[in-house]
Design an enzyme around this catalytic site. Structure first.
Site, PDB file in Angstrom:
ATOM      1  N   ASP A 187       0.194  -7.584   1.443  1.00 55.33           N
ATOM      2  CA  ASP A 187       0.638  -6.339   1.620  1.00 55.33           C
ATOM      3  C   ASP A 187       2.145  -6.197   1.791  1.00 55.33           C
ATOM      4  O   ASP A 187       2.519  -5.510   2.648  1.00 55.33           O
ATOM      5  CB  ASP A 187      -0.129  -5.731   3.010  1.00 55.33           C
ATOM      6  CG  ASP A 187       0.029  -4.078   2.997  1.00 55.33           C
ATOM      7  OD1 ASP A 187       0.038  -3.368   1.936  1.00 55.33           O
ATOM      8  OD2 ASP A 187       0.062  -3.431   4.020  1.00 55.33           O
ATOM      9  N   SER A 193       4.490   2.705   7.760  1.00 52.46           N
ATOM     10  CA  SER A 193       4.047   1.806   7.026  1.00 52.46           C
ATOM     11  C   SER A 193       5.255   1.342   6.000  1.00 52.46           C
ATOM     12  O   SER A 193       6.055   1.976   5.577  1.00 52.46           O
ATOM     13  CB  SER A 193       2.904   1.788   6.169  1.00 52.46           C
ATOM     14  OG  SER A 193       1.893   1.917   6.822  1.00 52.46           O
ATOM     15  N   HIS A 242       0.816  -1.188   0.120  1.00 50.61           N
ATOM     16  CA  HIS A 242       0.123  -0.008   0.142  1.00 50.61           C
ATOM     17  C   HIS A 242       0.773   1.205  -0.064  1.00 50.61           C
ATOM     18  O   HIS A 242       0.291   2.317  -0.067  1.00 50.61           O
ATOM     19  CB  HIS A 242      -1.043   0.024   1.215  1.00 50.61           C
ATOM     20  CG  HIS A 242      -0.448   0.235   2.519  1.00 50.61           C
ATOM     21  ND1 HIS A 242      -0.220  -0.639   3.324  1.00 50.61           N
ATOM     22  CD2 HIS A 242       0.107   1.348   3.282  1.00 50.61           C
ATOM     23  CE1 HIS A 242       0.285  -0.157   4.456  1.00 50.61           C
ATOM     24  NE2 HIS A 242       0.372   1.356   4.427  1.00 50.61           N
TER      25      HIS A 242
END
Length: 513
Positions: free
Chosen positions: A271, A354, A238
């Site tokens: 992910d 992230s 992402h």
């Protein structure tokens, strides 16, 4: 999100007070050049009814003669002063002469503790700064001495600002010597092996801030880390999804060197994504050592490194709060959700963290920071621009991420283990119920697939996978994806009120389509 204490400053208690503090400027450090504020990971998972498993400072003593004053230190965060004479964090009372360093806080298995930033030390009383020179006996000239005292006073004011320099002016007339002593503790600058500062010092040069810009000019920042000496960078899907096709990706190291990067492969369901630096022959590529996420225990110390809200090279600490936490998140692109049996941590993880490494006490990577629970996002997991850490962060276990990275480097596409059955994604608490129909009216159980061969049927409620309790469809998918195609698992299920078990050999699905 608030990262500071809020509210009015409280005045200090009555009593004698030192001279008011001299303010000291400490401008905030701007984020890395050319980087935009971090964007969040994704909104909450899709609420579709079903989805296929195969898919997705101090006061100075009086001056002799009195003329000097010592100033206090700035607030602990360097941004302002508290109401107390020592200064403090914004909105908080001054702790008293000298101030008090700010304490750090934890974050998702590695964020609270010795690795937090500490600001503006007030310091304690120092030792003798020196004695005031006196003229030869029989010639008491006061003017030179007054000048010296004034000079000392000026020095002491500056010393007070610096935090912790004191002095002693002797009133003796029988000596013309001046003694100057320096104080400090050289050992305080040492960093013991295994300390958070030691881990951070070794790790930061191998962590990069990733900037992703899509073809429409929009994008954000995330984090990644050096996976091997060939220039591969491991991160979240992402983080790079918006620029994966026709966008622009750059990776900036802690030394400021920036390199263009390209996507080698990405797995939306896991992910996970792998990038490779372009023209990086001059880059110092030191891969981070990988730990063993299977051996992690609840309570283990953690250290997280990333670029929260674009603040590159941020280090936070905490512990492992839980293991095998089923998490479903989305990148906000309208595609299928990602599923993970995550490591939960109370280390501070925020948008921009992230893709960054979650480290153990030895400095080994045990996970990839991927999602957070926000107080304002209900049950949704992921990151948003309005969200911030509340001590609930989640990371993809590194053992799983390593397997995915190897697949992506080798073939460019992910491989998912499947049972080839569609389960309801909305039901929670009782298990994972096999749906009546699959996507587009197709059978919920693929004929000849692993579930079919094991004798499973629509309506069966799967309650366990081996020894792991299954309470929902996302949990089942998360657990299946911790395995590899060809692995044999035992499913416990209920049918018509009766409990049974079935041995299933996992099949495979290639790609995200």
């Amino acid at each position: 999100m608030s990262t500071e204490n809020e509210g009015a400053a409280v005045p200090p208690a009555a009593g004698p007070h030192p001279a008011p503090p001299a303010p000291q400027q400490n401008p905030a450090v701007p984020p890395a050049p050319e980087f935009e504020p971090a964007v969040g990971a994704a909104p909450e998972p899709s609420s579709a009814p079903s989805a296929p498993i195969a898919a997705p400072p101090p006061a100075a003593p009086p001056v002799q003669p009195p003329a000097a004053s010592a100033s206090g230190g700035t607030g602990a965060d360097g941004a302002g002063q508290g109401a107390g004479p020592g200064g403090g964090a914004p909105g908080a009372p001054g702790p008293g002469p000298g101030g008090d360093p700010a304490a750090g806080q934890s974050a998702s298995w590695w964020t609270a503790g010795g690795g937090q930033p500490q600001g503006g030390s007030g310091g304690g009383p120092g030792g003798p700064w020196g004695t005031a020179p006196v003229p030869p006996s029989g010639a008491p000239e006061r003017r030179p001495r007054g000048l010296i005292a004034a000079a000392l006073a000026a020095v002491l004011v500056a010393g007070g600002i610096g935090g912790g320099i004191g002095y002693l002016a002797a009133d003796r007339e029988d000596s013309d010597s001046t003694t100057v002593s320096a104080f400090g503790n050289p050992k305080s600058e040492s960093r013991a092996p295994g300390s958070v500062s030691n881990i951070a010092g070794r790790t930061l040069p191998s962590v990069v801030t990733i900037e992703a810009k899509g073809s429409n000019g929009q994008g954000g920042t995330g984090t990644g880390f050096v996976y091997d000496k060939q220039g591969h960078i491991l991160t979240n899907n992402h983080v790079v999804a918006s620029a994966a096709e026709r966008g622009k990706l750059t990776a900036t190291f802690s030394n400021g060197k920036r390199y263009a990067a390209q996507v080698v492969g990405r797995a939306q369901g896991y992910d996970v994504a792998v990038l490779k630096l372009k023209n990086a022959s001059g880059a110092k590529l030191n891969p981070l050592p990988l730990g063993n996420s299977d051996k992690v225990a609840v309570g283990d110390a953690t250290v997280a490194i990333g670029a929260p809200f674009g603040l590159s090279g941020t280090v936070t600490t905490g512990i492992v709060s839980a293991k095998n936490r089923p998490v479903a998140s989305s990148d906000g692109g309208g595609g299928s959700s990602s599923y993970m049996s995550a490591l939960q941590t109370d280390a501070s993880i925020n948008p921009g963290n992230s893709g960054g490494p979650l480290l153990n006490a030895d400095g080994g990577v045990i996970g990839i920071n991927s999602a957070i629970q926000s107080a304002g996002s209900g049950n949704g997991l992921g990151e948003s621009q309005q969200s911030g850490s509340i001590g609930l962060g989640f990371a993809i276990p590194i053992n799983q991420a390593k397997n995915v990275a190897q697949q992506l480097i080798k073939t460019g596409q992910p491989v998912y283990p499947v049972i080839e059955a569609t389960v309801n994604m909305k039901d929670t608490g009782g298990g994972a119920t096999i749906a009546s129909n699959g996507a587009g009216g197709s059978p919920a159980i693929v004929p000849g697939g692993p579930a079919d061969k094991a004798g499973l049927k629509s309506g069966d409620v799967i309650t366990k996978l081996d020894d792991t309790v299954i309470d929902s469809g996302p949990t089942l998918i998360s657990e299946i994806w911790t395995h590899k195609p060809g692995d044999k698992v035992t499913l416990t299920y209920k049918r018509d009120g009766k409990q049974s078990t079935a041995d299933v050999t996992l099949g495979q699905r290639k790609g995200d389509s």
